[in-house]
Scaffold this motif. Sequence first.
Motif, PDB file in Angstrom:
ATOM      1  N   VAL A   1      75.546 -33.529   8.338  1.00 45.46           N
ATOM      2  CA  VAL A   1      75.030 -32.725   7.551  1.00 45.46           C
ATOM      3  C   VAL A   1      76.277 -31.446   6.984  1.00 45.46           C
ATOM      4  CG1 VAL A   1      73.030 -31.488   6.560  1.00 45.46           C
ATOM      5  CG2 VAL A   1      72.487 -32.509   8.392  1.00 45.46           C
ATOM      6  N   GLN A   2      76.155 -31.159   5.536  1.00 44.28           N
ATOM      7  CA  GLN A   2      76.690 -30.205   5.312  1.00 44.28           C
ATOM      8  C   GLN A   2      76.378 -28.718   5.458  1.00 44.28           C
ATOM      9  OE1 GLN A   2      80.510 -28.900   4.516  1.00 44.28           O
ATOM     10  NE2 GLN A   2      79.867 -29.860   1.752  1.00 44.28           N
ATOM     11  N   ALA A   3      77.069 -28.036   6.268  1.00 41.54           N
ATOM     12  CA  ALA A   3      76.138 -27.237   6.024  1.00 41.54           C
ATOM     13  C   ALA A   3      76.439 -25.588   4.882  1.00 41.54           C
ATOM     14  CB  ALA A   3      76.933 -26.011   7.486  1.00 41.54           C
ATOM     15  N   VAL A   4      74.880 -25.325   4.556  1.00 43.86           N
ATOM     16  CA  VAL A   4      75.294 -24.628   2.866  1.00 43.86           C
ATOM     17  C   VAL A   4      75.269 -23.197   3.288  1.00 43.86           C
ATOM     18  CG1 VAL A   4      74.130 -24.375   0.539  1.00 43.86           C
ATOM     19  CG2 VAL A   4      74.141 -26.087   1.384  1.00 43.86           C
ATOM     20  N   PHE A   5      76.009 -22.295   2.273  1.00 44.65           N
ATOM     21  CA  PHE A   5      75.867 -20.901   2.810  1.00 44.65           C
ATOM     22  C   PHE A   5      74.272 -20.247   2.378  1.00 44.65           C
ATOM     23  CE2 PHE A   5      80.387 -21.316   2.038  1.00 44.65           C
ATOM     24  CZ  PHE A   5      80.466 -20.144   3.539  1.00 44.65           C
TER      25      PHE A   5
ATOM     26  N   ARG B   1      82.599 -15.189  -0.992  1.00 44.52           N
ATOM     27  CA  ARG B   1      84.199 -14.866  -1.094  1.00 44.52           C
ATOM     28  C   ARG B   1      84.929 -16.112  -0.324  1.00 44.52           C
ATOM     29  NH1 ARG B   1      84.505  -8.555   0.429  1.00 44.52           N
ATOM     30  NH2 ARG B   1      84.172  -7.901  -2.217  1.00 44.52           N
ATOM     31  N   LEU B   2      84.271 -15.951   0.937  1.00 42.22           N
ATOM     32  CA  LEU B   2      84.298 -17.119   1.663  1.00 42.22           C
ATOM     33  C   LEU B   2      84.491 -18.924   1.410  1.00 42.22           C
ATOM     34  CD1 LEU B   2      85.825 -17.938   4.760  1.00 42.22           C
ATOM     35  CD2 LEU B   2      83.239 -18.112   5.495  1.00 42.22           C
ATOM     36  N   ALA B   3      82.996 -19.438   1.222  1.00 37.13           N
ATOM     37  CA  ALA B   3      82.440 -20.104   0.014  1.00 37.13           C
ATOM     38  C   ALA B   3      84.201 -20.023  -1.043  1.00 37.13           C
ATOM     39  CB  ALA B   3      81.723 -19.984  -0.477  1.00 37.13           C
ATOM     40  N   GLN B   4      84.786 -19.372  -1.900  1.00 40.49           N
ATOM     41  CA  GLN B   4      85.678 -19.159  -2.623  1.00 40.49           C
ATOM     42  C   GLN B   4      86.589 -19.919  -1.835  1.00 40.49           C
ATOM     43  OE1 GLN B   4      85.962 -16.587  -5.297  1.00 40.49           O
ATOM     44  NE2 GLN B   4      85.468 -17.911  -7.004  1.00 40.49           N
ATOM     45  N   LYS B   5      86.917 -19.373  -1.041  1.00 43.87           N
ATOM     46  CA  LYS B   5      88.659 -19.484  -0.618  1.00 43.87           C
ATOM     47  C   LYS B   5      88.929 -20.761   0.347  1.00 43.87           C
ATOM     48  CE  LYS B   5      91.037 -17.449   3.430  1.00 43.87           C
ATOM     49  NZ  LYS B   5      90.897 -15.411   4.014  1.00 43.87           N
ATOM     50  N   LEU B   6      87.056 -21.382   0.517  1.00 40.66           N
ATOM     51  CA  LEU B   6      87.597 -22.671   1.446  1.00 40.66           C
ATOM     52  C   LEU B   6      87.269 -23.431   0.833  1.00 40.66           C
ATOM     53  CD1 LEU B   6      84.709 -22.362   4.560  1.00 40.66           C
ATOM     54  CD2 LEU B   6      87.467 -21.806   4.558  1.00 40.66           C
TER      55      LEU B   6
ATOM     56  N   ALA C   1      86.393 -27.231  -1.103  1.00 42.64           N
ATOM     57  CA  ALA C   1      85.868 -28.433  -0.709  1.00 42.64           C
ATOM     58  C   ALA C   1      85.176 -28.390   0.681  1.00 42.64           C
ATOM     59  CB  ALA C   1      85.834 -29.647  -2.083  1.00 42.64           C
ATOM     60  N   THR C   2      86.457 -27.499   1.027  1.00 43.87           N
ATOM     61  CA  THR C   2      86.582 -27.910   2.579  1.00 43.87           C
ATOM     62  C   THR C   2      84.686 -27.827   2.984  1.00 43.87           C
ATOM     63  OG1 THR C   2      87.840 -25.741   2.760  1.00 43.87           O
ATOM     64  CG2 THR C   2      86.890 -26.714   4.931  1.00 43.87           C
ATOM     65  N   TRP C   3      84.673 -29.779   3.837  1.00 41.98           N
ATOM     66  CA  TRP C   3      82.873 -29.932   4.647  1.00 41.98           C
ATOM     67  C   TRP C   3      83.157 -29.150   5.559  1.00 41.98           C
ATOM     68  CZ3 TRP C   3      79.795 -33.503   3.894  1.00 41.98           C
ATOM     69  CH2 TRP C   3      78.222 -33.615   4.681  1.00 41.98           C
ATOM     70  N   ARG C   4      82.334 -28.435   6.230  1.00 41.32           N
ATOM     71  CA  ARG C   4      81.862 -27.879   7.489  1.00 41.32           C
ATOM     72  C   ARG C   4      80.214 -28.109   7.046  1.00 41.32           C
ATOM     73  NH1 ARG C   4      79.227 -23.159   6.689  1.00 41.32           N
ATOM     74  NH2 ARG C   4      78.769 -22.556   4.718  1.00 41.32           N
ATOM     75  N   ASP C   5      80.306 -28.918   8.507  1.00 40.69           N
ATOM     76  CA  ASP C   5      79.469 -29.713   9.333  1.00 40.69           C
ATOM     77  C   ASP C   5      77.915 -28.746   9.912  1.00 40.69           C
ATOM     78  OD1 ASP C   5      79.432 -32.412  10.008  1.00 40.69           O
ATOM     79  OD2 ASP C   5      80.916 -31.910  11.816  1.00 40.69           O
TER      80      ASP C   5
ATOM     81  N   ALA D   1      85.941 -21.152  11.642  1.00 39.81           N
ATOM     82  CA  ALA D   1      86.854 -21.889  11.957  1.00 39.81           C
ATOM     83  C   ALA D   1      86.357 -22.105  13.680  1.00 39.81           C
ATOM     84  CB  ALA D   1      88.354 -21.444  11.966  1.00 39.81           C
ATOM     85  N   TYR D   2      86.053 -21.646  14.267  1.00 36.06           N
ATOM     86  CA  TYR D   2      85.579 -21.874  15.571  1.00 36.06           C
ATOM     87  C   TYR D   2      84.210 -22.994  15.848  1.00 36.06           C
ATOM     88  CZ  TYR D   2      87.090 -17.551  17.900  1.00 36.06           C
ATOM     89  OH  TYR D   2      88.186 -16.161  17.597  1.00 36.06           O
TER      90      TYR D   2
END
Length: 562
Positions: A1-5, A43-48, A50-54, A406-407
Amino acid sequence: VQAVFRSNLSHLLDLMGSGKESLIFMKKRTKRLTAQWVLAAQRLAQKLGATWRDQKQILVHIGFLTEESGDVFSPRVLKGGPLGEMVQWADILAALYVLGHGLRVTVSLKELQSNLGVPPGRGSCPLTIPLPFDLIYTDYHGLQQMKQHMGLSFKKYRCRIRVIDTFGTEPAYNHEEYATLHGYRTNWGYWNLNPKQFMTMFPHTPDNSFMGFVSEELNETEKQLIKGGKASNMAVVYGKEASIWKGKEKFLGILNKYMEIHGTVYYESQRPPEVPAFVKNHGLLPQPEFQQLLRKAKLFIGFGFPYEGPAPLEAIANGCIFLQSRFSPPHSSLNHEFFRGKPTSREVFSQHPYAENFIGKPHVWTVDYNNSEEFEAAIKAIMTTQVDPYLPYEYTCEGMLERIHAYIQHQDFCTAPGPAPQGAHAPQSPFVLAPNATHLEWAQNASLTPGAWPPVNSLRAWLAVPGRACTDTCLDHGLICEPSFFPFLNSQDAFLKLQVPCDSTESEMNHLYPAFAQPGQECYLQKEPLLFSCAGSNTKYRRLCPCRDFRKGQVALCQGCL
Ligand code: UDP
């Protein structure tokens, strides 16, 4: 599942429970910082992009707040006791929640057991039960409780644990057998975890992961307003407990010649005798009022204790200059009661080494308080020095979110790495000698280890001068030590490439290895991967050090780490 801010933190406040003063303090903080967290997430969402985040399922078990570990902190929240840990836990919870992970929070043994699926009433469950969490954040107290109550599951799942450990745990103290044999045994260490599983409040040694916390941020308008409204003769003393003022009459006397001195020392009914009458003592202030006080003040002054807390960063973020004493000789677990028994040999050269080394002048002045002239001159100079409010990126909400993201996505301590490549069996090292012939660089044409994190192309290897630790050696070259790169240097080939004239090579357990011993021209390789350590030095050795670059204001991450 993709994490959503997430942008609504009210469910987090429910998760945090209630009752204890410590939880009330933490929840107030989270509420106050909500807007700041939400903006940072955008801001981070914009920076990342389309990067997938589990999305991870995460348990946060705050061991020091459990009754079972004595919970000495909660009753002191309103009485001047330490608040730094609560600041950090509140921020960790907020960051994990805002990043969109599944979260459970426990502050009692009973809740811990029920979340782990351990039947209550049984001391420990002998069976391995499937763990419903990908990650567990806890502290040393919580670690002990899990060991006692998880049975065999503990061993199996301990790679999923992250230990919030303010002062850090160096590899020599973490390795049970080595610590026992070589006098590094303390009340805390010997867990044989990957040292990166320990997460610190400040970036002490890169052997551990830097977790940090956040400070309140100002927008441009607020910054200008604050700069205009500063009283150049107003000083606030660092420290909520009266004992900090004991024996400081001389400095207070000098300071009082130039500035109006304010304190936030807790008291019950009358002024604590340690605090002189000329000091305006506000008593312990609620956090937002403390921030307001800092906004008006010019100077935030430390008298040596507490060590390495959040308050100096808050003061600097609010436009104060932080004045602190240099420690000579440095304080450490060898010579100071406070550090005694802590699993680190780190030497602390001032009250707040991060402020000294990562921020420095004009925001931070570190002087010898035993020298009255130097002390007095600093105060006079500070009064006429203009500074802007300053907060390092890594202590902003965005910086903390970026780091934890990142961690969570990259750190994996469960998939066992191969044995440390050694001696004749080591693979051909993929390095070339840099043109100036002093350090090794990753050969551009070498194949990258896929998925390795941090990416190996950020590696720069240096041979330290005798007696210098890898932490310092890397900093000397504008780089940071990266322990996960040690295996690449732990080979005869690496020594060969660095043109180190090894007469012989041996492989042993020693936290300073790989290293070269000048007398005898002997090269030593590391036998135990858990003992790879950035920290540590001995004049006998020239250590072989893996360094990497880092992002400006985000020392935990290399350029290619996101
Ligand atoms: N603080 C506060 N009221 C005060 C003084 C400090 O709420 O009167 C807060 C401050 O904002 C900081 C926290 O206490 O976030 C911890 O500060 P400190 O650096 O003193 O660290 P500690 O020794 O408490 O861990």
